[in-house]
Design a protein around this motif. Sequence first.
Motif, PDB file in Angstrom:
ATOM      1  N   GLU A 164      -4.027  12.267  10.090  1.00  0.00           N
ATOM      2  CA  GLU A 164      -3.732  10.837  10.081  1.00  0.00           C
ATOM      3  C   GLU A 164      -3.217  10.409   8.711  1.00  0.00           C
ATOM      4  OE1 GLU A 164      -6.989   9.255  13.385  1.00  0.00           O
ATOM      5  OE2 GLU A 164      -7.058   8.563  11.323  1.00  0.00           O
ATOM      6  N   ARG A 165      -2.468   9.339   8.738  1.00  0.00           N
ATOM      7  CA  ARG A 165      -1.966   8.771   7.498  1.00  0.00           C
ATOM      8  C   ARG A 165      -3.161   8.266   6.671  1.00  0.00           C
ATOM      9  NH1 ARG A 165       3.448   5.433   8.450  1.00  0.00           N
ATOM     10  NH2 ARG A 165       3.879   7.416   9.496  1.00  0.00           N
ATOM     11  N   GLN A 166      -3.193   8.647   5.403  1.00  0.00           N
ATOM     12  CA  GLN A 166      -4.329   8.347   4.526  1.00  0.00           C
ATOM     13  C   GLN A 166      -3.913   7.364   3.442  1.00  0.00           C
ATOM     14  OE1 GLN A 166      -5.355  11.560   1.942  1.00  0.00           O
ATOM     15  NE2 GLN A 166      -7.422  10.823   1.560  1.00  0.00           N
ATOM     16  N   GLY A 167      -4.751   6.338   3.232  1.00  0.00           N
ATOM     17  CA  GLY A 167      -4.471   5.388   2.177  1.00  0.00           C
ATOM     18  C   GLY A 167      -4.667   6.016   0.804  1.00  0.00           C
ATOM     19  N   VAL A 168      -3.728   5.812  -0.082  1.00  0.00           N
ATOM     20  CA  VAL A 168      -3.765   6.375  -1.431  1.00  0.00           C
ATOM     21  C   VAL A 168      -4.062   5.288  -2.457  1.00  0.00           C
ATOM     22  CG1 VAL A 168      -2.413   7.540  -3.208  1.00  0.00           C
ATOM     23  CG2 VAL A 168      -2.199   8.246  -0.815  1.00  0.00           C
ATOM     24  N   ALA A 169      -3.306   4.193  -2.388  1.00  0.00           N
ATOM     25  CA  ALA A 169      -3.480   3.101  -3.336  1.00  0.00           C
ATOM     26  C   ALA A 169      -2.899   1.838  -2.737  1.00  0.00           C
ATOM     27  CB  ALA A 169      -2.790   3.415  -4.661  1.00  0.00           C
ATOM     28  N   CYS A 170      -3.407   0.693  -3.183  1.00  0.00           N
ATOM     29  CA  CYS A 170      -2.829  -0.571  -2.753  1.00  0.00           C
ATOM     30  C   CYS A 170      -2.987  -1.595  -3.865  1.00  0.00           C
ATOM     31  CB  CYS A 170      -3.438  -1.070  -1.450  1.00  0.00           C
ATOM     32  SG  CYS A 170      -5.202  -1.279  -1.498  1.00  0.00           S
ATOM     33  N   THR A 176       0.317  16.993  -1.969  1.00  0.00           N
ATOM     34  CA  THR A 176       1.522  17.228  -1.167  1.00  0.00           C
ATOM     35  C   THR A 176       1.485  16.444   0.141  1.00  0.00           C
ATOM     36  OG1 THR A 176       1.903  19.422  -2.094  1.00  0.00           O
ATOM     37  CG2 THR A 176       2.816  18.998   0.094  1.00  0.00           C
ATOM     38  N   GLY A 177       2.622  15.868   0.492  1.00  0.00           N
ATOM     39  CA  GLY A 177       2.730  15.142   1.751  1.00  0.00           C
ATOM     40  C   GLY A 177       3.910  14.203   1.735  1.00  0.00           C
ATOM     41  N   VAL A 178       4.093  13.500   2.832  1.00  0.00           N
ATOM     42  CA  VAL A 178       5.086  12.440   2.896  1.00  0.00           C
ATOM     43  C   VAL A 178       4.388  11.142   2.490  1.00  0.00           C
ATOM     44  CG1 VAL A 178       6.688  11.151   4.338  1.00  0.00           C
ATOM     45  CG2 VAL A 178       6.358  13.612   4.725  1.00  0.00           C
ATOM     46  N   TYR A 179       4.965  10.463   1.517  1.00  0.00           N
ATOM     47  CA  TYR A 179       4.386   9.224   1.007  1.00  0.00           C
ATOM     48  C   TYR A 179       5.156   8.038   1.574  1.00  0.00           C
ATOM     49  CZ  TYR A 179       1.296  11.593  -2.214  1.00  0.00           C
ATOM     50  OH  TYR A 179       0.285  12.353  -2.755  1.00  0.00           O
ATOM     51  N   TYR A 180       4.405   7.118   2.144  1.00  0.00           N
ATOM     52  CA  TYR A 180       4.972   5.914   2.731  1.00  0.00           C
ATOM     53  C   TYR A 180       4.473   4.692   1.961  1.00  0.00           C
ATOM     54  CZ  TYR A 180       5.838   8.844   6.844  1.00  0.00           C
ATOM     55  OH  TYR A 180       6.258   9.829   7.703  1.00  0.00           O
ATOM     56  N   CYS A 181       5.357   3.730   1.751  1.00  0.00           N
ATOM     57  CA  CYS A 181       4.854   2.447   1.307  1.00  0.00           C
ATOM     58  C   CYS A 181       4.834   1.498   2.496  1.00  0.00           C
ATOM     59  CB  CYS A 181       5.649   1.870   0.144  1.00  0.00           C
ATOM     60  SG  CYS A 181       7.293   1.298   0.526  1.00  0.00           S
ATOM     61  N   GLY A 202       0.822  -1.203   0.000  1.00  0.00           N
ATOM     62  CA  GLY A 202       0.000   0.000   0.000  1.00  0.00           C
ATOM     63  C   GLY A 202       0.852   1.248   0.000  1.00  0.00           C
ATOM     64  N   TRP A 203       0.311   2.308  -0.567  1.00  0.00           N
ATOM     65  CA  TRP A 203       0.923   3.636  -0.503  1.00  0.00           C
ATOM     66  C   TRP A 203       0.012   4.533   0.332  1.00  0.00           C
ATOM     67  CZ3 TRP A 203       5.665   5.169  -1.983  1.00  0.00           C
ATOM     68  CH2 TRP A 203       6.362   4.387  -2.902  1.00  0.00           C
ATOM     69  N   PHE A 204       0.637   5.293   1.229  1.00  0.00           N
ATOM     70  CA  PHE A 204      -0.097   6.162   2.134  1.00  0.00           C
ATOM     71  C   PHE A 204       0.523   7.553   2.116  1.00  0.00           C
ATOM     72  CE2 PHE A 204      -2.721   2.965   4.160  1.00  0.00           C
ATOM     73  CZ  PHE A 204      -2.063   1.807   3.792  1.00  0.00           C
ATOM     74  N   ARG A 205      -0.290   8.540   2.403  1.00  0.00           N
ATOM     75  CA  ARG A 205       0.171   9.931   2.424  1.00  0.00           C
ATOM     76  C   ARG A 205      -0.133  10.521   3.797  1.00  0.00           C
ATOM     77  NH1 ARG A 205      -2.474  12.371  -2.063  1.00  0.00           N
ATOM     78  NH2 ARG A 205      -4.361  12.573  -0.797  1.00  0.00           N
ATOM     79  N   GLN A 206       0.805  11.299   4.291  1.00  0.00           N
ATOM     80  CA  GLN A 206       0.588  11.973   5.570  1.00  0.00           C
ATOM     81  C   GLN A 206       1.002  13.431   5.485  1.00  0.00           C
ATOM     82  OE1 GLN A 206       2.377  10.094   9.036  1.00  0.00           O
ATOM     83  NE2 GLN A 206       0.690  10.866  10.290  1.00  0.00           N
ATOM     84  N   VAL A 207       0.158  14.282   6.006  1.00  0.00           N
ATOM     85  CA  VAL A 207       0.469  15.702   6.129  1.00  0.00           C
ATOM     86  C   VAL A 207       0.450  16.049   7.607  1.00  0.00           C
ATOM     87  CG1 VAL A 207      -0.412  16.262   3.840  1.00  0.00           C
ATOM     88  CG2 VAL A 207      -1.939  16.389   5.826  1.00  0.00           C
ATOM     89  N   PRO A 208       1.108  17.129   7.987  1.00  0.00           N
ATOM     90  CA  PRO A 208       1.194  17.475   9.417  1.00  0.00           C
ATOM     91  C   PRO A 208      -0.172  17.564  10.082  1.00  0.00           C
ATOM     92  CG  PRO A 208       2.731  18.789   8.176  1.00  0.00           C
ATOM     93  CD  PRO A 208       1.904  18.042   7.160  1.00  0.00           C
TER      94      PRO A 208
END
Length: 129
Positions: free
Chosen positions: A44-50, A91-96, A35-41
Amino acid sequence: QIQLVESGGDSAQSGGSLTLSCTFSGATFDYYVIGWFRQVPEKERQGVACISETGRATEYASSVKGRFTISRDKGGITAYLQMNNLKPEDTGVYYCAAVDMARLGGLQTSLDAGIYDFWGQGTQVSVSS
């Protein structure tokens, strides 16, 4: 030990494109849903795609559907997030993240951050208007 390393984050103009990569190690990649997730200050971390372990099933947040594409190398070690027509709100930090497919209880995909067991360190994406 499973490790995930993201790369490809950058600054882009609105309407531009970026491709994020996630390199997986420490276990058999083909057993894990990615999964890929996005977080902004302050949010909460939001799911983008999986994407399912086979690559045949994908799921997208409504805000990115039609603009982002998730993929993975079958038999390889890398997952990708192709991001087109970028908007400032991307815009945000993207986490896998990764979760063993057996932990999904019959689901092929999930955008619920709470079920993922392994996370990368994140990569920054900044989109200006």
